[in-house]
Design an enzyme around this catalytic site. Structure first.
Site, short mmCIF file in Angstrom:
data_model
loop_
_atom_site.label_atom_id
_atom_site.label_comp_id
_atom_site.label_asym_id
_atom_site.label_seq_id
_atom_site.Cartn_x
_atom_site.Cartn_y
_atom_site.Cartn_z
N GLY A 1 0.60 -1.14 0.07
CA GLY A 1 -0.21 -0.41 0.47
C GLY A 1 0.80 1.52 0.07
O GLY A 1 0.61 2.54 0.50
N GLY B 1 2.50 2.20 -3.13
CA GLY B 1 2.47 2.42 -4.07
C GLY B 1 4.00 2.55 -5.17
O GLY B 1 4.46 2.31 -5.52
N ASP C 1 2.87 -2.10 -13.77
CA ASP C 1 3.68 -2.62 -12.59
C ASP C 1 4.02 -3.89 -13.11
O ASP C 1 5.76 -3.97 -12.16
CB ASP C 1 2.94 -2.60 -11.20
CG ASP C 1 2.18 -1.72 -10.82
OD1 ASP C 1 2.34 -0.31 -11.19
OD2 ASP C 1 1.33 -1.52 -9.66
N GLY D 1 5.02 -1.01 -5.72
CA GLY D 1 4.69 -1.84 -6.90
C GLY D 1 4.97 -3.74 -5.84
O GLY D 1 4.82 -4.51 -5.98
N SER D 2 4.41 -3.44 -4.14
CA SER D 2 5.03 -4.82 -3.97
C SER D 2 3.89 -6.00 -4.11
O SER D 2 4.68 -6.45 -4.51
CB SER D 2 4.29 -4.22 -2.22
OG SER D 2 3.31 -4.99 -2.03
N SER D 3 2.59 -5.48 -4.64
CA SER D 3 2.00 -7.31 -4.67
C SER D 3 2.43 -7.66 -6.30
O SER D 3 2.82 -8.85 -6.92
CB SER D 3 0.32 -6.88 -5.09
OG SER D 3 -0.11 -5.44 -6.21
N ALA D 4 2.90 -6.29 -7.12
CA ALA D 4 3.73 -6.57 -8.22
C ALA D 4 5.28 -7.62 -8.15
O ALA D 4 5.13 -8.48 -8.28
CB ALA D 4 3.85 -5.79 -9.65
N ALA D 5 5.91 -7.02 -6.98
CA ALA D 5 7.28 -7.72 -7.25
C ALA D 5 7.08 -9.22 -6.74
O ALA D 5 7.51 -10.10 -6.59
CB ALA D 5 7.93 -6.96 -6.28
#
Ligand code: MEV
Length: 315
Positions: free
Chosen positions: A84, A86, A133, A88-92
């Site tokens: 959360g 910004g 992302d 790009g943690s979910s993409a990483a």
């Protein structure tokens, strides 16, 4: 055991508009997500010692489904990317888990294959997403996404009638400060809010077009290392995103404070809370100002490194 790490990203221009055929640019950053995957001798798959559960590990569950993995695994993760923010943690997470799984299974490790699968996982979990992302986290450096195919083309991604051509971009070394508002703001409701506005208003369509023009103007400035020009465009892009309704009073305060010591500042990612980003050569002063205004600062640099299978010590 297989190890994989991936960088986070910051979108410097074009978020939201990229879902409507406009171009966008994101830069990989020097904060990473790391994972180790081994086959398990237990009868369940675990993540950091806990049983895998869709509720907590939705991206990992989708990655395992995507590659049709049925064996029990022991997955260990470590992140420098708070969710959360910004960055790009979910993409990483998605790219790194797919990379480690493919390596474990002895499958193709091409960036294109991983980026395409990662986009599909992110799209399925979020309900709607562009590939910016996930492609940045895979390739590293900087990525430009556009409907048209241009120079430095890497791969094409299609979904539900939309086309995104993914391009490599050469950029100068950049220093950013990300300021997290602490206001938790998941991406899907914001994407939905903009979609509703876009569908019922020509004004929203014009704003999205204007964002696209800003992204196009940025190409030459990035090439010429024109930080002042880029900063001005970031300020303009922020103004347009605010009109689209994805800013937040805390974001406005951090952006205003950061601009005192920056070339420019804007919200980054989905907005609605989340984070802002400032382009600066005075990162310590920007960080101090963000803290003073109640935000959490992260000083970041752009990085060349995309997905990597070399040990953590190398990172
Ligand atoms: C989120 O990082 C950026 C958005 O444009 C959504 C997307 O591109 O998937 C808001």
């Amino acid at each position: 055991m297989t190890y994989c790490s991936t960088p986070g990203k910051v979108i410097i221009f074009g978020e939201h508009a990229v879902l409507y055929g406009e171009p966008a640019i994101a830069v990989a950053i020097n904060r990473r997500f790391h994972c180790d995957i081994t086959e398990s001798n237990r009868d369940i798959t675990t993540v950091n010692g806990y049983p895998l559960a869709r509720r907590y590990h939705s991206y990992i569950v989708e990655c395992l489904n995507k590659l049709e993995v049925e064996d029990e695994l022991e997955i260990k993760t470590e992140t420098e990317l708070a969710s959360g923010t910004g960055m790009g943690s979910s993409a990483a997470i998605t790219v790194a888990i797919l990379g480690a799984l493919r390596k474990l299974l002895g499958e193709d490790l091409s960036e294109e294959t991983i980026a395409k699968d990662a986009f599909s996982v992110e799209f399925d979990v979020q309900g709607n997403a562009s590939p910016i992302d996930t492609s940045t986290s895979t390739h590293g450096k900087a990525i430009m996404v556009s409907e048209k195919k241009e120079k430095n083309f890497l791969w094409k991604i299609e979904r539900e009638g939309r086309i995104w051509n993914i391009h490599h971009r050469d950029i100068p070394d950049l220093t950013f400060v990300v300021g997290n508002t602490g206001v938790h703001s998941p991406t899907p409701p914001l994407v939905e809010k903009v979609r509703k506005f876009y569908e019922r208003s020509n004004f929203a369509k014009e704003i999205i077009d204007d964002i696209g023009e800003i992204v196009e103007e940025s190409y030459i400035l990035l090439k010429e290392d024109d930080l002042e020009g880029l900063g001005e465009l970031m300020d303009k892009n922020h103004g347009l995103l605010s009109i689209l309704g994805v800013s937040h009073p805390k974001l406005e305060s951090l952006v205003k404070g950061a601009r005192k010591y920056s070339y420019g500042a804007k919200l980054t990612g989905a907005g609605g809370g989340g984070s802002m980003i400032a382009l600066t050569d005075r990162p310590e002063e920007v960080a101090k100002e963000i803290k003073k205004r109640g935000g959490k600062p992260y000083i970041l640099k752009s990085t060349e490194r995309g997905i990597s299978y070399e040990g953590k010590d190398h990172d």
